[in-house]
Design a protein around this motif. Structure first.
Motif, short mmCIF file in Angstrom:
data_model
loop_
_atom_site.label_atom_id
_atom_site.label_comp_id
_atom_site.label_asym_id
_atom_site.label_seq_id
_atom_site.Cartn_x
_atom_site.Cartn_y
_atom_site.Cartn_z
N VAL A 188 -13.61 38.46 14.10
CA VAL A 188 -12.21 38.47 14.52
C VAL A 188 -11.76 37.03 14.72
N ILE A 189 -10.70 36.64 14.05
CA ILE A 189 -10.19 35.27 14.18
C ILE A 189 -9.06 35.29 15.20
N GLY A 190 -9.25 34.60 16.33
CA GLY A 190 -8.24 34.56 17.40
C GLY A 190 -8.62 35.47 18.55
N ILE B 128 -4.28 38.45 22.39
CA ILE B 128 -4.14 39.87 22.74
C ILE B 128 -4.69 40.75 21.62
N ALA B 129 -4.23 40.53 20.38
CA ALA B 129 -4.70 41.37 19.27
C ALA B 129 -6.20 41.22 19.07
N GLY B 130 -6.69 39.98 19.11
CA GLY B 130 -8.11 39.73 18.83
C GLY B 130 -9.02 40.35 19.87
N TRP C 165 4.57 35.17 31.56
CA TRP C 165 4.27 36.58 31.80
C TRP C 165 4.88 37.39 30.68
N LEU C 166 4.42 38.61 30.54
CA LEU C 166 5.04 39.48 29.54
C LEU C 166 5.06 40.90 30.06
N GLY C 167 5.90 41.70 29.44
CA GLY C 167 5.99 43.10 29.82
C GLY C 167 5.21 43.95 28.84
N GLY D 32 -7.85 38.91 10.91
CA GLY D 32 -7.03 37.76 11.29
C GLY D 32 -6.08 38.13 12.42
N CYS D 33 -6.41 37.67 13.63
CA CYS D 33 -5.56 37.93 14.81
C CYS D 33 -5.14 36.58 15.36
N ASP D 34 -4.76 35.66 14.48
CA ASP D 34 -4.54 34.28 14.91
C ASP D 34 -3.07 33.94 15.08
N LEU E 43 16.04 29.06 22.78
CA LEU E 43 14.91 28.45 23.50
C LEU E 43 14.55 29.37 24.66
N ASN E 44 13.25 29.67 24.79
CA ASN E 44 12.77 30.48 25.92
C ASN E 44 12.24 29.54 26.99
N ILE E 45 12.73 29.70 28.19
CA ILE E 45 12.20 28.92 29.31
C ILE E 45 11.87 29.94 30.40
N ASP F 137 0.59 39.39 15.78
CA ASP F 137 1.65 38.47 15.35
C ASP F 137 1.37 37.86 13.98
N ALA F 138 0.12 37.75 13.60
CA ALA F 138 -0.20 37.20 12.28
C ALA F 138 0.47 38.01 11.17
N ALA F 139 0.63 39.32 11.41
CA ALA F 139 1.21 40.21 10.40
C ALA F 139 2.68 40.52 10.66
N GLY G 12 10.44 42.74 23.48
CA GLY G 12 9.44 43.12 24.49
C GLY G 12 8.30 43.95 23.90
N GLN G 13 7.99 43.72 22.62
CA GLN G 13 7.05 44.60 21.93
C GLN G 13 5.88 43.91 21.26
N GLY G 14 5.87 42.57 21.21
CA GLY G 14 4.81 41.89 20.45
C GLY G 14 3.42 42.25 20.93
N ALA G 15 3.23 42.20 22.24
CA ALA G 15 1.90 42.50 22.79
C ALA G 15 1.57 43.98 22.61
C1 LIG Z 1 8.12 33.45 25.52
C2 LIG Z 1 7.49 34.71 25.00
C3 LIG Z 1 7.65 35.88 25.72
C4 LIG Z 1 7.08 37.08 25.26
N1 LIG Z 1 7.25 38.21 26.00
C5 LIG Z 1 6.71 39.36 25.56
C6 LIG Z 1 6.85 40.56 26.31
O1 LIG Z 1 7.48 40.59 27.39
N2 LIG Z 1 6.28 41.70 25.84
C7 LIG Z 1 5.56 41.69 24.67
O2 LIG Z 1 5.04 42.75 24.29
N3 LIG Z 1 5.41 40.58 23.93
C8 LIG Z 1 5.96 39.42 24.35
N4 LIG Z 1 5.81 38.29 23.61
C9 LIG Z 1 5.08 38.36 22.34
C10 LIG Z 1 3.57 38.36 22.56
O3 LIG Z 1 3.20 37.25 23.34
C11 LIG Z 1 2.86 38.31 21.22
O4 LIG Z 1 3.38 39.28 20.36
C12 LIG Z 1 1.36 38.56 21.41
O5 LIG Z 1 0.81 37.50 22.16
C13 LIG Z 1 0.69 38.71 20.05
O6 LIG Z 1 -0.70 38.74 20.21
P1 LIG Z 1 -1.63 38.06 19.10
O7 LIG Z 1 -3.00 38.22 19.60
O8 LIG Z 1 -1.22 38.55 17.77
O9 LIG Z 1 -1.23 36.53 19.14
P2 LIG Z 1 -1.56 35.49 20.29
O10 LIG Z 1 -1.53 36.14 21.62
O11 LIG Z 1 -0.65 34.34 20.03
O12 LIG Z 1 -3.06 35.06 20.01
C14 LIG Z 1 -3.44 34.38 18.84
C15 LIG Z 1 -4.72 33.62 19.16
O13 LIG Z 1 -5.24 33.06 17.95
C16 LIG Z 1 -5.70 31.76 18.20
N5 LIG Z 1 -5.68 31.02 16.94
C17 LIG Z 1 -4.60 30.50 16.29
N6 LIG Z 1 -4.98 29.91 15.16
C18 LIG Z 1 -6.33 30.06 15.07
C19 LIG Z 1 -7.30 29.65 14.10
N7 LIG Z 1 -6.96 28.97 12.98
N8 LIG Z 1 -8.59 29.97 14.34
C20 LIG Z 1 -8.97 30.66 15.45
N9 LIG Z 1 -8.08 31.07 16.40
C21 LIG Z 1 -6.77 30.76 16.20
C22 LIG Z 1 -4.72 31.22 19.23
O14 LIG Z 1 -5.25 30.13 19.95
C23 LIG Z 1 -4.49 32.45 20.11
O15 LIG Z 1 -5.39 32.53 21.19
C24 LIG Z 1 6.36 37.08 24.04
C25 LIG Z 1 6.20 35.91 23.32
C26 LIG Z 1 6.75 34.74 23.79
C27 LIG Z 1 6.59 33.47 22.98
#
Ligand SMILES: Cc1cc2nc3c(=O)[nH]c(=O)nc-3n(C[C@H](O)[C@H](O)[C@H](O)COP(=O)(O)OP(=O)(O)OC[C@H]3O[C@@H](n4cnc5c(N)ncnc54)[C@H](O)[C@@H]3O)c2cc1C
Length: 358
Positions: free
Chosen positions: A5-7, A10-12, A42-44, A133-135, A158-160, A272-274, A282-285
């Motif tokens: 698993v790459i990454g 949350i997905a990884g 934080w996220l929901g 690929g969960c990167d 911009l998200n702050i 998110d990679a896909a 509010g759905q990415g995670a």
């Molecule tokens: C400001 C903000 C607020 C958000 N609020 C919400 C919310 O309220 N509810 C919600 O559901 N979603 C929310 N999201 C979206 C959510 O954060 C993402 O959809 C979620 O984190 C996706 O999980 P992921 O594992 O795909 O990606 P990520 O959590 O980004 O994890 C990817 C991982 O891969 C690693 N990585 C990257 N490149 C490489 C590489 N080449 N080799 C190895 N590892 C690598 C990174 O370091 C990281 O740890 C928000 C996003 C942002 C930016």
């Protein structure tokens, strides 16, 4: 089967937990150090994400770490659980490790080939039966399997956000509340029984900021930007911003409307990679958590990797693309002062039936 698993986001981490439950050997390679993952806002987690966590046996632990009232133990009427990003990462990573996955940090993927061998920035390699690929939104795996893959699209917001640990704001605890100001959008949630407000703001930002521009913004710069943009909102908004603790983060907004290639040979994309969506949905995670459970189910029930991967894509592509499209509409509405009337029931009521065959 050995899955690489790459990454380790949350997905990884969720994928590692899900794949261990079907008996796969799992190695997670994460680019950052473990300490770097202990940051963020934080996220929901929405009810559909909580349902996926339920399949992983992690719903109760996540709710306990969230702002949801521990006396009821269930997410409020909205079915939404606000949780610190670092806490969700920690819960998933710990579960992955306790259930036998191997987690390796400071391992940044640079290349992968069709035989299942991945090469990392430090020159090391790992060979596995499959590569997942969960990167994240800027995925390297995505461009490895398709050099023509789309790059993330910039959404001009911009998200702050941050945590204000001695502030008050109106409304039912753990619910998401919104205030629209003339120059920006403010969202927040509060803790039951203590003065704590978790918040975010979206400010229109027409041109994508570079990393160095973001890094150059001081805390005072961000506070001033927010107070100017939200100066017509109720006084508690100003108070929350001024009482915010040391971590005040600003991140640009991106999404990925459609990624044509999700899999090639022994490699597949999740999270998110896909299919990155804007935070407004509010759905990415939650989608990442669903992906993990669905992939494990397909691998459990289908006779071969190729069959399982094809079934996974068939089950996931339509749903996630529709959610990304909805997120883009909702973000655009923030910029135009419009509102979107879409019912979200089809998103929130989704449940992965773990017992049913894939
Ligand atoms: C400001 C903000 C607020 C958000 N609020 C919400 C919310 O309220 N509810 C919600 O559901 N979603 C929310 N999201 C979206 C959510 O954060 C993402 O959809 C979620 O984190 C996706 O999980 P992921 O594992 O795909 O990606 P990520 O959590 O980004 O994890 C990817 C991982 O891969 C690693 N990585 C990257 N490149 C490489 C590489 N080449 N080799 C190895 N590892 C690598 C990174 O370091 C990281 O740890 C928000 C996003 C942002 C930016």
């Amino acid at each position: 089967m050995h899955a690489l698993v790459i990454g380790g986001g949350i997905a990884g981490s969720a994928t590692a937990v899900a794949l261990r439950s079907i008996g796969a050997d799992v190695t997670v390679c994460e680019a950052r150090s473990a300490a770097d993952l202990d940051a963020g806002l934080w996220l929901g987690v929405a009810s559909n994400g909580l349902s996926a966590l339920d399949v992983l046996g992690l719903r109760a632990t996540t709710l306990a770490a969230s702002l949801v009232d521990p006396r009821t133990g269930t997410a409020g009427r909205s079915g939404f659980a606000p949780v610190r990003r670092a806490d969700l990462y920690r819960i998933l990573r710990r579960a992955a490790q306790e259930r036998g996955a191997v987690l390796r940090y400071d391992k940044k993927l640079v290349e992968a080939d069709d035989t299942g061998t991945a090469t990392f920035a430090d020159g090391s390699t790992v060979t596995a039966d499959v590569i997942i690929g969960c990167d994240g939104v800027h995925s390297r795996t995505r461009s490895v399997i398709d050099p023509g893959a789309p790059s993330p699209r910039y959404i001009p917001l911009l998200n702050i956000g941050g945590f204000a640990e001695s502030a008050r704001a109106p409304g039912e605890p753990a619910r998401l509340q919104f205030v629209r100001g003339g120059g920006g959008f403010f969202g927040y949630t509060t803790a039951a029984g203590r003065d704590e407000v978790w918040w975010f703001a979206n400010l229109p930002w027409p041109t994508e900021p570079t990393r160095s521009e973001l890094a150059a913004m001081t805390r005072d710069d961000l506070t001033k930007l927010l107070l100017d943009a939200l100066n017509d909102t109720p006084p508690f908004v100003r108070d929350v911003i001024e009482r915010t603790g040391p971590g005040l983060y600003a991140v640009p907004t991106h999404d990925l409307p459609a990624v044509p290639v999700w899999r090639r040979g022994r490699t597949i994309l999740l999270g998110d990679a896909a299919h990155a969506t804007t935070p407004t949905s509010g759905q990415g995670a939650s989608m990442a958590l669903e992906d993990a459970v669905v992939l494990a189910k397909c691998l459990r029930d289908r006779p071969s990797w190729h069959d399982a991967a094809a079934r996974y894509e068939e089950l996931r592509r339509g749903r996630v693309q529709d959610i990304v499209a909805l997120g883009a509409r909702a973000s655009a509405a923030k910029l135009t002062d419009a509102s979107i009337e879409d019912s979200l029931e089809w998103i929130h009521s989704y449940r992965v039936d773990w017992a049913a065959p894939a």
